[in-house]
Each structure stands twice: as C-alpha cells, then as structure tokens.
Design a protein around this motif. Sequence first.
Motif, PDB file in Angstrom:
ATOM      1  N   MET A  26     -19.207 143.022  44.930  1.00  0.00           N
ATOM      2  CA  MET A  26     -19.067 141.793  45.709  1.00  0.00           C
ATOM      3  C   MET A  26     -20.410 141.361  46.297  1.00  0.00           C
ATOM      4  N   LEU A  27     -21.230 142.302  46.696  1.00  0.00           N
ATOM      5  CA  LEU A  27     -22.556 141.956  47.199  1.00  0.00           C
ATOM      6  C   LEU A  27     -23.368 141.265  46.110  1.00  0.00           C
ATOM      7  N   ARG A  28     -23.379 141.835  44.917  1.00  0.00           N
ATOM      8  CA  ARG A  28     -24.102 141.212  43.799  1.00  0.00           C
ATOM      9  C   ARG A  28     -23.515 139.841  43.471  1.00  0.00           C
ATOM     10  N   HIS A  29     -22.203 139.743  43.536  1.00  0.00           N
ATOM     11  CA  HIS A  29     -21.511 138.483  43.264  1.00  0.00           C
ATOM     12  C   HIS A  29     -21.945 137.411  44.260  1.00  0.00           C
ATOM     13  N   HIS A  30     -21.982 137.752  45.525  1.00  0.00           N
ATOM     14  CA  HIS A  30     -22.425 136.818  46.567  1.00  0.00           C
ATOM     15  C   HIS A  30     -23.873 136.392  46.350  1.00  0.00           C
ATOM     16  N   GLN A  31     -24.717 137.336  45.971  1.00  0.00           N
ATOM     17  CA  GLN A  31     -26.129 137.023  45.771  1.00  0.00           C
ATOM     18  C   GLN A  31     -26.303 136.006  44.644  1.00  0.00           C
ATOM     19  N   GLY A  32     -25.572 136.199  43.544  1.00  0.00           N
ATOM     20  CA  GLY A  32     -25.642 135.241  42.441  1.00  0.00           C
ATOM     21  C   GLY A  32     -25.095 133.881  42.829  1.00  0.00           C
ATOM     22  N   GLY A  33     -23.992 133.862  43.562  1.00  0.00           N
ATOM     23  CA  GLY A  33     -23.404 132.599  43.993  1.00  0.00           C
ATOM     24  C   GLY A  33     -24.302 131.851  44.960  1.00  0.00           C
ATOM     25  N   THR A  34     -25.001 132.592  45.807  1.00  0.00           N
ATOM     26  CA  THR A  34     -25.926 131.966  46.757  1.00  0.00           C
ATOM     27  C   THR A  34     -27.039 131.223  46.027  1.00  0.00           C
ATOM     28  N   ALA A  35     -27.601 131.848  44.994  1.00  0.00           N
ATOM     29  CA  ALA A  35     -28.663 131.201  44.228  1.00  0.00           C
ATOM     30  C   ALA A  35     -28.159 129.934  43.547  1.00  0.00           C
ATOM     31  N   MET A  36     -26.938 129.977  43.004  1.00  0.00           N
ATOM     32  CA  MET A  36     -26.351 128.788  42.374  1.00  0.00           C
ATOM     33  C   MET A  36     -26.165 127.667  43.388  1.00  0.00           C
ATOM     34  N   ALA A  37     -25.642 128.022  44.549  1.00  0.00           N
ATOM     35  CA  ALA A  37     -25.377 127.016  45.575  1.00  0.00           C
ATOM     36  C   ALA A  37     -26.670 126.360  46.049  1.00  0.00           C
ATOM     37  N   GLN A  38     -27.701 127.161  46.240  1.00  0.00           N
ATOM     38  CA  GLN A  38     -28.984 126.614  46.682  1.00  0.00           C
ATOM     39  C   GLN A  38     -29.567 125.666  45.643  1.00  0.00           C
ATOM     40  N   TYR A  39     -29.414 126.013  44.376  1.00  0.00           N
ATOM     41  CA  TYR A  39     -29.898 125.138  43.301  1.00  0.00           C
ATOM     42  C   TYR A  39     -29.158 123.802  43.339  1.00  0.00           C
ATOM     43  N   ALA A  40     -27.838 123.861  43.467  1.00  0.00           N
ATOM     44  CA  ALA A  40     -27.051 122.627  43.478  1.00  0.00           C
ATOM     45  C   ALA A  40     -27.433 121.739  44.647  1.00  0.00           C
ATOM     46  N   ALA A  41     -27.591 122.329  45.817  1.00  0.00           N
ATOM     47  CA  ALA A  41     -27.919 121.532  46.998  1.00  0.00           C
ATOM     48  C   ALA A  41     -29.282 120.870  46.865  1.00  0.00           C
ATOM     49  N   SER A  42     -30.228 121.561  46.224  1.00  0.00           N
ATOM     50  CA  SER A  42     -31.577 120.999  46.098  1.00  0.00           C
ATOM     51  C   SER A  42     -31.683 119.967  44.985  1.00  0.00           C
ATOM     52  N   HIS A  43     -30.634 119.868  44.137  1.00  0.00           N
ATOM     53  CA  HIS A  43     -30.669 118.912  43.028  1.00  0.00           C
ATOM     54  C   HIS A  43     -29.584 117.851  43.153  1.00  0.00           C
ATOM     55  N   SER A  44     -28.950 117.759  44.297  1.00  0.00           N
ATOM     56  CA  SER A  44     -27.900 116.758  44.507  1.00  0.00           C
ATOM     57  C   SER A  44     -28.142 116.036  45.830  1.00  0.00           C
ATOM     58  N   SER A  45     -27.734 114.781  45.872  1.00  0.00           N
ATOM     59  CA  SER A  45     -27.822 114.004  47.113  1.00  0.00           C
ATOM     60  C   SER A  45     -26.444 113.770  47.722  1.00  0.00           C
ATOM     61  N   LEU A  46     -25.432 114.438  47.190  1.00  0.00           N
ATOM     62  CA  LEU A  46     -24.054 114.242  47.660  1.00  0.00           C
ATOM     63  C   LEU A  46     -23.850 114.954  48.994  1.00  0.00           C
ATOM     64  N   PRO A  47     -23.564 114.224  50.069  1.00  0.00           N
ATOM     65  CA  PRO A  47     -23.405 114.872  51.380  1.00  0.00           C
ATOM     66  C   PRO A  47     -22.297 115.920  51.403  1.00  0.00           C
ATOM     67  N   ALA A  48     -21.177 115.650  50.734  1.00  0.00           N
ATOM     68  CA  ALA A  48     -20.073 116.612  50.751  1.00  0.00           C
ATOM     69  C   ALA A  48     -20.481 117.934  50.107  1.00  0.00           C
ATOM     70  N   LEU A  49     -21.265 117.857  49.036  1.00  0.00           N
ATOM     71  CA  LEU A  49     -21.721 119.083  48.374  1.00  0.00           C
ATOM     72  C   LEU A  49     -22.666 119.851  49.289  1.00  0.00           C
ATOM     73  N   LYS A  50     -23.591 119.149  49.912  1.00  0.00           N
ATOM     74  CA  LYS A  50     -24.531 119.815  50.807  1.00  0.00           C
ATOM     75  C   LYS A  50     -23.805 120.468  51.979  1.00  0.00           C
ATOM     76  N   ALA A  51     -22.761 119.812  52.475  1.00  0.00           N
ATOM     77  CA  ALA A  51     -21.990 120.390  53.578  1.00  0.00           C
ATOM     78  C   ALA A  51     -21.277 121.659  53.134  1.00  0.00           C
ATOM     79  N   LEU A  52     -20.731 121.642  51.917  1.00  0.00           N
ATOM     80  CA  LEU A  52     -20.040 122.826  51.412  1.00  0.00           C
ATOM     81  C   LEU A  52     -21.023 123.967  51.188  1.00  0.00           C
ATOM     82  N   VAL A  53     -22.190 123.659  50.618  1.00  0.00           N
ATOM     83  CA  VAL A  53     -23.193 124.698  50.405  1.00  0.00           C
ATOM     84  C   VAL A  53     -23.606 125.332  51.731  1.00  0.00           C
ATOM     85  N   ASN A  54     -23.784 124.513  52.746  1.00  0.00           N
ATOM     86  CA  ASN A  54     -24.139 125.060  54.062  1.00  0.00           C
ATOM     87  C   ASN A  54     -23.067 126.018  54.560  1.00  0.00           C
ATOM     88  N   SER A  55     -21.797 125.655  54.342  1.00  0.00           N
ATOM     89  CA  SER A  55     -20.689 126.527  54.733  1.00  0.00           C
ATOM     90  C   SER A  55     -20.719 127.825  53.938  1.00  0.00           C
TER      91      SER A  55
END
Length: 235
Positions: free
Chosen positions: A180-209
């Motif tokens: 689960m730790l490794r799983h979280h680490q991989g998901g965190t990297a994906m989320a950060q990538y999405a937030a930095s390549h999207s301007s959608l406020p709802a997505l950025k809010a979810l990534v922050n959560s």
Amino acid sequence: MTSEETEAGTEQPAWSRWVIIGGTLLAVLLIGATAGMFLTRTIDSDPAATPAAGSVEVGFAQDMSTHHLQAVTMAGWARDHSTDPEVRQLAFDIERTQLEQVGRMKGWLMLWDKPEQPIGAPMQWMTEPMQGHDGGMSMAPSSLNPAGGPLMPGMATDAELAKLRSLSGKQLDVYFLQLMLRHHQGGTAMAQYAASHSSLPALKALVNSMLTSQGAEMDQMKLMLSARSAQPLPA
C-alpha cells in the motif's frame, strides 16, 4: 432474565457488522459521485470546456479510478483478515477515502459523457516524463503484469496480490503495508502530474485532497513498518 442472557440477546451478529460496513462504503461512493458531478457543474459550467477524450482530465479520472480501486481491494482484504486493530483501522480509512474519491471521478466521467475505462493501454494522457516520489524522472507505465499488460506506477501485480491473500498474522500486515505504501507513492506521482498539466479547478481540488490524505497515510505506514522491523519495498 439474567444479565448474561440480556448481553447475549443484544449482542450484534457478526454478519451484521459487515453489512453495516458494506453499506457505509457504498454510501461513501455515492456521496463522492454526487459531489463530483455537483462541483464540476458549479465550477466548470461552460459546456465548451468539457474535457475531450484522451485529455489529461478524462485520462486521469479513468486511470486513477482503476488505481484507487486496487487500493480499495487490498485494503478490504487487510480489513477482513488482519488481526491487528491498527492495520484494520488504516485499511478501513483507505477504503473510505479512496471510494469517495473514485465516486467523484466517476461522477465527472458521467457528466462529461465519457467511458469509465480508457480504450487501450493506461496513461496515454501522460505525454511527458513524470517525477517519481523519490524525485527521479520516469515514464509511465513503469511495470508489467504478465497477465494483464502494463501497470500504472505503484500497482501490485497479480502475483503480489495472490501472495497477499496467502499470508496471515504479522506477515500479512507487513506485506499489506509495503504494497500500500508503494501504491500510494505511485498514485501521488500520477496525481501531481495531472494537476500540473490541467487547469480544471475540480481536478486540482481533488489532487490536493489526495495529497493530503495519502501523505499522512504514507507517513503512518512508514512508522508502522518500522515498528514491525520491516522496510518499504524497493522503488
């Protein structure tokens, strides 16, 4: 009637506990879906702004839902089979949090009239190298599952899931925490990538959560592994 008979008569059947937990998790999923649709309508009300198929927003919602659901599966197994109260509580917290987030993302996909699953290999929306949890750069997907093709970062293979189901006691607890730790680490990297390549406020809010909840859980899992004389899996 004796006190013993009274206690026996009011004792909650074991099966009812799982019905209550299952109902709670289903409610969390539905609440997340409703919130996802409502927030997206409120923040992004321009129909012309609806993300297209293959966009970062659609791809992230599709792939991260799949990524989260594997975490939910692993957490559900640990909750049902671990005898360690700390592990069981963590597993339930992960189930509840990630199901709510899956609900949000599936709510977006419904609102955007997009399929829940991508066509073809995962992570085609990631066209640039992403930064790993250790600060290095990598391209995704990062590993292969012989039975099911490419895996997203951090996801467990079929063999690893089978091993998790074969363990018990402390071995189960440690392996669950490692996966689960490794799983979280991989998901965190994906989320950060999405937030930095999207301007959608709802997505950025979810990534922050996500970053807030998973960051706290990763810290907790590292401490729990250390307390059990175990180390995280290699990156």
